[in-house]
Design an enzyme around this catalytic site. Structure first.
Site, PDB file in Angstrom:
ATOM      1  N   HIS A 210      -2.532  -3.688  -6.642  1.00 31.00           N
ATOM      2  CA  HIS A 210      -2.983  -3.183  -5.344  1.00 31.00           C
ATOM      3  C   HIS A 210      -4.482  -3.427  -5.181  1.00 31.00           C
ATOM      4  O   HIS A 210      -5.303  -2.769  -5.832  1.00 31.00           O
ATOM      5  CB  HIS A 210      -2.642  -1.688  -5.206  1.00 31.00           C
ATOM      6  CG  HIS A 210      -2.933  -1.152  -3.841  1.00 31.00           C
ATOM      7  ND1 HIS A 210      -3.772  -0.087  -3.614  1.00 31.00           N
ATOM      8  CD2 HIS A 210      -2.509  -1.571  -2.622  1.00 31.00           C
ATOM      9  CE1 HIS A 210      -3.832   0.138  -2.313  1.00 31.00           C
ATOM     10  NE2 HIS A 210      -3.083  -0.750  -1.688  1.00 31.00           N
TER      11      HIS A 210
ATOM     12  N   ASN B 107      -5.176   5.785  -2.325  1.00 27.07           N
ATOM     13  CA  ASN B 107      -4.604   6.217  -1.051  1.00 27.07           C
ATOM     14  C   ASN B 107      -3.934   7.580  -1.144  1.00 27.07           C
ATOM     15  O   ASN B 107      -3.844   8.305  -0.151  1.00 27.07           O
ATOM     16  CB  ASN B 107      -3.626   5.174  -0.503  1.00 27.07           C
ATOM     17  CG  ASN B 107      -4.364   3.965   0.052  1.00 27.07           C
ATOM     18  OD1 ASN B 107      -5.548   4.042   0.357  1.00 27.07           O
ATOM     19  ND2 ASN B 107      -3.677   2.843   0.178  1.00 27.07           N
TER      20      ASN B 107
ATOM     21  N   SER C 238       0.822  -1.210   0.000  1.00 27.89           N
ATOM     22  CA  SER C 238       0.000   0.000   0.000  1.00 27.89           C
ATOM     23  C   SER C 238       0.851   1.253   0.000  1.00 27.89           C
ATOM     24  O   SER C 238       0.392   2.302  -0.437  1.00 27.89           O
ATOM     25  CB  SER C 238      -0.872   0.050   1.258  1.00 27.89           C
ATOM     26  OG  SER C 238      -1.975  -0.772   1.108  1.00 27.89           O
TER      27      SER C 238
ATOM     28  N   GLU D 218      -5.906  -1.608  -8.594  1.00 28.36           N
ATOM     29  CA  GLU D 218      -4.954  -0.675  -9.204  1.00 28.36           C
ATOM     30  C   GLU D 218      -3.795  -1.489  -9.781  1.00 28.36           C
ATOM     31  O   GLU D 218      -3.149  -2.253  -9.056  1.00 28.36           O
ATOM     32  CB  GLU D 218      -4.438   0.325  -8.157  1.00 28.36           C
ATOM     33  CG  GLU D 218      -5.517   1.306  -7.697  1.00 28.36           C
ATOM     34  CD  GLU D 218      -5.075   2.237  -6.571  1.00 28.36           C
ATOM     35  OE1 GLU D 218      -5.617   3.348  -6.488  1.00 28.36           O
ATOM     36  OE2 GLU D 218      -4.203   1.849  -5.758  1.00 28.36           O
TER      37      GLU D 218
END
Ligand code: NAI
Length: 304
Positions: free
Chosen positions: A158, A208, A137, A170
């Site tokens: 991801h 994120n 992450s 992702e």
């Protein structure tokens, strides 16, 4: 026709066998979805005891699916679960686990040195064609890939928690990732029935990168006394249509995880004002209030 040839050849080329390294929260979800969509999966963790728990959690999750989808057909439901579990084998030796692998998805502890050590060893053990990916992450994919001689066959996949529920994947490329590798990863994501988005190897990728600074700004807003955390959550749910407010989301993710990601970025990019620490977040973590998992974060989760 040309078209059918292309379809056949891309299918022959497609990823069929997947090695998932790390059978924790994310790894077991990834293994479950890969097996559900017909892939042969080898799941790796440090001990057979952990792997037993991972498989049990996958079984439990599948049984929830069965309850909904096979309500009228218990036999079919049983078959569904046993077919999927039958496609997942387990291993404690990661080098042995990649011997037949088209794709490695790494979902172990979020520590750059541990990840590099793993990939350096897998690089020698895996066949030439095997593509390596990390589900990290917060670490740069490029910093992990340098531990191998196959940076053209390296990328990021991801996923989002909980993997069986969350639609997004992702797909991350580093400058060295070949188009062939990237296309295979995208195709694999679609074969897993995820919606894929393409992104470069920048901190936090897409989700994120936006979500963490937004959440930290929400904390700063509370620190400044501009609004209460409950009102911020209410506002973002009812005013912006978010399913969870930033404080509910932080409690769900874990305040220690939030802090870990932010601190890592602040250290690597000290000039970026978006990555500056939050005193409020640091205080909660220091007090052991980590969110839902510890029973208390911004909200209280202890059963009364
Ligand atoms: P977790 O702690 O639930 O699972 C990690 C697993 O890896 C553990 O079972 C551990 O025994 C195993 N492990 C550690 N070192 C190992 C090694 N050298 N070889 C084999 N197995 C090893 O962690 P979680 O939450 O599943 O996270 C894993 C990765 O996924 C991290 O890189 C994290 O950044 C990333 N991630 C986490 C998300 C989340 O919401 N928790 C979301 C997306 C990515």
């Amino acid at each position: 026709t040309v078209r059918s040839f292309a379809t056949t050849s891309s299918r022959q080329n497609a990823i069929k066998t997947v090695t998932v390294i790390g059978g924790g929260l994310m790894g077991s979800g990834i293994a479950q979805v890969a097996a559900t969509t017909g892939h042969q999966v080898v799941m790796v963790d440090q001990t057979d005891d952990i792997l037993g728990k991972s498989k049990a959690s996958i079984q439990k999750s599948l049984q929830r699916v069965v309850k909904k989808k096979f309500a009228e057909d218990p036999k079919g439901g049983e078959q569904f679960v046993s077919d999927i579990l039958g496609r997942i084998t387990t291993q404690t030796d990661s080098n042995a686990a990649v011997a037949n692998s088209d794709l490695v998805i790494e979902a172990i502890v979020e520590n750059i040195d541990v990840k590099k050590k793993l990939f350096s060893s897998l690089d020698k053990a895996a066949p030439q064609h095997t593509i390596f990916t990390s589900n990290t992450s917060s670490l740069p994919i490029g910093d992990i890939a340098v531990s191998t001689q196959r940076q053209d066959r390296f990328g990021g996949l991801h996923f989002f928690n909980p993997v069986p529920m969350m639609k997004l994947l992702e797909v991350v490329r580093i400058p060295a990732t070949s188009d062939e590798t990237f296309n295979k990863l995208s195709d694999f994501g679609k074969a897993m029935k995820k919606t894929t988005v393409d992104c470069k190897d920048t901190p936090g990728f897409i989700v994120n990168r936006l979500l963490v600074p937004y959440t930290i700004e929400a904390m700063r807003m509370v620190e400044r006394g501009d609004a209460s955390f409950k009102d911020v959550d209410t506002a973002m749910k009812l005013g912006a249509g978010y399913p969870m407010g930033p404080f509910e989301l932080s409690d769900y993710v874990g305040l220690d995880t939030m802090k870990f990601i932010l601190d890592g970025w602040a250290e690597k990019y000290p000039e970026n004002p978006l990555f500056q620490p939050s005193a409020l977040l640091n205080k909660y973590v220091a007090e052991g209030k980590l969110g839902a998992k510890s029973g208390e974060g911004f909200y209280n989760y202890k059963k009364k």
